[in-house]
Design an enzyme around this catalytic site. Sequence first.
Site: not given
Ligand code: 5GP
Length: 141
Positions: A99, A101
Amino acid sequence: MTDCIFCRIVRKEAPAEIVYEDDKVMAFMDINPANPGHTLLVPKAHFRNIFDLDEEVAAYLMKVAVRLAPAIKEAMGAEGLNILNANEPAAFQSVFHFHLHLIPRTFGDGIRPPWIPRPGDPNQIKAAAERIRKAIERRVR
Ligand code: 5GP
Ligand code: ZN
């Protein structure tokens, strides 16, 4: 990837505030936003992260990011926007479905850069460049 939360959102088995979707990608709001308007852009197909991401999908994701970024900035009245991507836990990845951001930014929003720029040792920079050039030669060409 049946138990992947982002796959479940893509399949609409889990709730999300979806702001964009087409046949290949989906964008939805992050539930723990760094700032208001914090949006996640994901491929609909499951990839763990940059290390297994399909190149065509990556190119299309960036194409959509270029379209969404000004809309998000305008909608949130932001002054800027960060695109952030984490790959593996050592790099802060917590959801293992690739993903981007998209984080709207304003002056004084309190978000700090993740590192303090300091001049590096030129020999170390040179040595790292050598290693990376060799690895690229081995893997890319
Ligand atoms: P990472 O830390 O992998 O770069 O980002 C994962 C992101 O996914 C985090 O910012 C977290 O808040 C978001 N996230 C985790 N679980 C969910 C979910 O169930 N729904 C949504 N919309 N975002 C999520
Ligand atoms: Zn997934």
